[in-house]
Scaffold this motif. Structure first.
Motif, PDB file in Angstrom:
ATOM      1  N   GLN A  13       1.039  -1.273   0.049  1.00 51.88           N
ATOM      2  CA  GLN A  13       0.130  -0.132  -0.064  1.00 51.88           C
ATOM      3  C   GLN A  13       0.893   1.392   0.142  1.00 51.88           C
ATOM      4  N   VAL A  14       1.943   1.209   0.764  1.00 54.59           N
ATOM      5  CA  VAL A  14       2.907   2.298   0.761  1.00 54.59           C
ATOM      6  C   VAL A  14       3.504   2.700  -0.498  1.00 54.59           C
ATOM      7  N   ALA A  15       3.989   1.520  -1.177  1.00 61.39           N
ATOM      8  CA  ALA A  15       4.771   1.658  -2.562  1.00 61.39           C
ATOM      9  C   ALA A  15       3.708   2.214  -3.453  1.00 61.39           C
ATOM     10  N   GLU A  16       2.284   1.795  -3.381  1.00 62.68           N
ATOM     11  CA  GLU A  16       1.312   2.182  -4.485  1.00 62.68           C
ATOM     12  C   GLU A  16       1.325   3.878  -4.156  1.00 62.68           C
ATOM     13  N   ALA A  17       1.243   4.274  -2.697  1.00 65.82           N
ATOM     14  CA  ALA A  17       0.911   5.484  -2.511  1.00 65.82           C
ATOM     15  C   ALA A  17       2.188   6.365  -2.910  1.00 65.82           C
ATOM     16  N   ALA A  18       3.429   5.717  -2.776  1.00 65.07           N
ATOM     17  CA  ALA A  18       4.639   6.687  -2.997  1.00 65.07           C
ATOM     18  C   ALA A  18       4.624   6.756  -4.676  1.00 65.07           C
ATOM     19  N   ALA A  19       4.189   6.101  -5.282  1.00 66.73           N
ATOM     20  CA  ALA A  19       4.286   5.892  -6.903  1.00 66.73           C
ATOM     21  C   ALA A  19       3.484   7.164  -7.307  1.00 66.73           C
ATOM     22  N   ASP A  20       2.162   7.033  -6.607  1.00 68.24           N
ATOM     23  CA  ASP A  20       1.059   7.824  -6.798  1.00 68.24           C
ATOM     24  C   ASP A  20       1.540   9.374  -6.621  1.00 68.24           C
TER      25      ASP A  20
END
Length: 766
Positions: free
Chosen positions: A264-271
């Motif tokens: 979830q953090v990785a997805e948020a960082a990419a966004d």
């Protein structure tokens, strides 16, 4: 004195702290750069104008930083957000970017996706996910935050809101921003595409329709051209590093585990990168690139202006000025040795044989009547024809010189010209300006806005405040380096004397008109509102020929007159004797006259002035003539070798006037037999050169010239940056082939072709 600033500047400029501290104190006390450089060498350790200006400008930047720091601290205090740790971080920030990074999480925000998620109570879920604990089940954790009343209708909506909050944390993290800023600076490319709906109207930007290169290698003139194309709505620009490198950087900073919460953090960082951080960093990079391009363009402009202002003067000789014309005739003026207008009329040397004969008789008569020693001819319309007419008169002892009249029309219509010649029209004023430019280019050009003189590059695209400061610094430096005749100088020239300015200059002229010529420098103290500080700053740069004191005509400052008197007294002679007799000066042991305030640097300067009082640092005037029989573009042929005058220097080459009413371009690759990275190192404005014609394009009114001994031949060496290729000759990046609508005839993709593309973009500035 802010010791922190002194320490920082001394490190940045590689100077001694005491040099920076002394310079800062002198500046704070009202000292000008020329004055400090010339008369306070002991205090500054001999710093030149460049170093003193750098200290002044850096002090100003740090003052702005402190002002912003104070505003941030006040804002945080008023909102009860200031902690000791935060205050220490703010106090330690050495750049504006670092300061803003620290403040960003606390800055009052508009309503964003992250703030909306916080309003829905999703911040605890974001914190739970951000911890990336192994036992955290995002789906299960999110179920507890589903609440229809708060408009969180599903687990996915709860997780999406939490990711929005994390994305903002990523964007606001000072460490992430610092590292991402560095990545953008090192690895970003600038990519340019044409706005398809405007392709036909954007012909002058054709080189940038599908262009890409690393920002670290893009020269200033190309950046300014692309930024202008974007501003005018013809180009679309994007400045980004490789996406995978940026994402990898954030992944390494924020993804600390390999589990569902970390995903979830990785997805948020990419966004966060795609939606927030990339745009923020691109904006910063654009500003930095624009600032750097502005600085380089202003540097080129100021260097050109300095060379033009310091062009060799003819000196105090009577001049006949001619502003040529065909239909309206040539406006003629006669000036005495001081530039005073004695006579004006119109002659018609190019309309008919009869009128040319009448004009010739009249010029011969005026030359004899006013003891004319030189004829100055403006280089505009009918210039070469008028020059041929003048040379055909075979006037003994009279020099004939073609003068660059750029900006003369601006002067002739200005308030300055109207005040100087209220009873004459613009044609007379323009001819006077041409004549005076031959006598003393500096004294005449200071009356014109430097931006109108025609030696800049993209000057309308750069920060106008920075440009004005840079140009004002150059004019101030040149005027004070040459020195100013107190009894003959115009108000405009006096305004640039250290310590005076427009108002005091006006007072000086008014006092001179009412009381008569100044008998000495000391008489300046009688001028209304000219106090001790202004006198201290100005006196050394003003000259009084034949004044009450023999040193009044020199650059020796009045504060040092007593030192010279002591030297003369010790030898039993007068000051005039010291100035006349080199043998007497050799007997002086400078060490005997060193005091706490007067050191060897000042004493050495004094001795140089005694040898050549009031010496003009400009070069000796040399007459110049264009090639006979070459008067228009059609007269040029490839291979011709012609004399010319350098009129402007840019990053991609130099412009040369060869007498055909259209300057030719010497591309940077044709400036010398050796590799030239900066055209300013090879030529200077107003320099006389011998060029070879490479190419003449009559349709486009373009001339390609060379200064090489073997023009046009390829060299085994790196290409110049104006060639827009990799130093080894490889393209920066393969362009993507895209279907295009039919285009107008393309500009030849050669070094000269691309340089002429820059020339076309620069035309409006010249």
């Amino acid at each position: 004195m802010n010791e922190v600033h002194v320490s920082q500047i001394s490190r940045e400029l590689t100077l001694q702290p005491q040099q920076v501290s002394a310079t800062a104190e002198l500046l704070a006390d009202g000292g000008t750069v020329p004055f400090i450089s010339r008369y306070r060498k002991e205090a500054t350790g001999g710093l030149d104008e460049v170093a003193i200006t750098a200290i002044r400008d850096r002090l100003g930047q740090l003052a702005e930083l402190d002002a912003r720091r104070g505003a941030i601290l006040q804002s945080l205090t008023e909102r009860n957000l200031l902690t000791d740790e935060l205050q220490a971080q703010i106090a330690g920030a050495e750049t504006m970017a670092r300061l803003e990074d620290i403040y960003l999480p606390y800055r009052p925000k508009r309503r964003t996706r992250g703030t909306i998620a916080r309003e829905k109570g999703l911040e605890p879920l974001a914190e739970l996910l951000f911890a990336q604990a192994a036992d955290t089940d995002p789906q299960a954790a999110a179920e507890g935050f589903v609440d229809a009343e708060k408009d969180v209708n599903s687990v996915e909506e709860a997780l999406a809101g939490a990711r929005d909050i994390i994305a903002e944390w990523v964007n606001e993290d000072a460490r992430a921003r610092e590292q991402m800023r560095s990545l953008f600076a090192r690895r970003a490319s600038i990519k340019s595409e044409v706005v398809l709906t405007r392709e036909e109207d954007a012909a002058k930007y054709r080189d940038y329709f599908d262009w890409s290169e690393p920002v670290t290698e893009a020269p200033s003139h190309r950046l300014l051209a692309m930024f202008r194309g974007e501003r005018e709505g013809f180009l679309l620009l994007k400045l980004r590093p490789p996406e995978e490198e940026a994402q990898a950087l954030l992944h390494g900073l924020f993804v600390q585990a390999d589990n569902a919460a970390a995903a979830q953090v990785a997805e948020a960082a990419a966004d966060g990168y795609r939606r927030l951080l990339s745009h923020s960093m691109e904006t910063e990079l654009r500003q930095e690139l624009k600032h750097r391009a502005d600085e380089e363009s202003i540097r080129v402009f100021t260097a050109n202006l300095r060379q033009l202002l310091l062009a060799a003067p003819l000196g105090q000789h009577s001049v006949l000025g001619l502003d040529p014309g065909f239909r309206t005739g040539a406006k003629l003026v006669c000036l005495d040795a001081s530039g005073k207008l004695l006579h004006n009329e119109t002659i018609y040397p190019t309309q008919s044989e009869r009128m040319a004969t009448q004009a010739a008789d009249r010029v011969r008569e005026l030359v004899q009547k006013f003891h004319i020693e030189a004829i100055a001819i403006g280089n505009g319309t009918a210039s070469r024809e008028t020059e041929s007419f003048a040379r055909g008169l075979a006037l003994p002892g009279v020099q004939i010189v073609v003068v660059n009249e750029s900006g003369a029309s601006v002067y002739s219509a200005s308030e300055v010209a109207r005040a100087e010649f209220p009873d004459h029209d613009v044609t007379v004023r323009g001819a006077v300006s041409i004549g005076r430019r031959l006598q003393d280019p500096l004294a005449e050009l200071v009356k014109i806005d430097p931006k109108s003189i025609g030696v800049g590059q993209y000057q309308h695209d750069v920060d106008q405040g920075d440009l004005k400061r840079g140009l004002d610094d150059v004019v101030l430096s040149c005027v004070n380096a040459v020195g100013v005749e107190l009894n003959t100088a115009s108000r405009e020239l006096l305004a640039y004397v250290s310590g005076l300015g427009p108002k005091l200059a006006e007072n000086v002229v008014k006092f001179r008109d009412e009381a008569g010529p100044f008998a000495s420098r000391q008489d300046l103290t009688k001028v209304p509102r000219l106090g001790p500080k202004a006198f201290e700053q100005a006196a050394g740069f003003l000259r009084v020929r034949g004044g009450a004191h023999p040193l009044d005509a020199s650059a020796v400052h009045p504060e040092s007159y007593s030192v010279v008197a002591q030297m003369a007294g010790d030898l039993g002679v007068g000051i005039e004797d010291l100035m006349r007799d080199e043998g007497l000066r050799r007997k002086i042991k400078l060490e005997r006259y060193v005091t706490d305030t007067v050191g060897l640097p000042t004493l050495t300067d004094i001795m140089a002035e005694l040898a050549k009082p009031g010496r003009d640092p400009r070069e000796q005037f040399e007459a110049f003539a264009f090639a006979e029989g070459v008067e228009k573009l059609e007269d040029l042929q490839p291979g011709m070798k012609l004399p010319g005058i350098v009129t402007n220097i840019t990053k991609f080459g130099a412009f040369v006037d060869v007498g055909v009413h259209q300057d030719g371009l010497v591309h940077v690759s044709e400036l010398a037999d050796h590799f030239v990275s900066d055209p300013a190192t090879a030529v200077k404005v107003a320099q006389q050169v011998q060029v070879t014609v490479l190419e003449v394009d009559l349709a486009r009114q373009r001339i390609a010239l060379s200064l090489r001994s073997h023009p046009g031949q390829a060299r085994r060496q790196p290409r110049a940056e104006g060639d827009r290729r990799h130093p080894q000759g490889k393209p920066q990046q393969k362009r993507q082939e895209k279907p295009r609508q039919p285009k107008p005839e393309p500009i030849p993709q050669t070094a000269l072709g691309r340089a002429f593309a820059n020339l076309k973009l620069n035309d409006e500035n010249r």
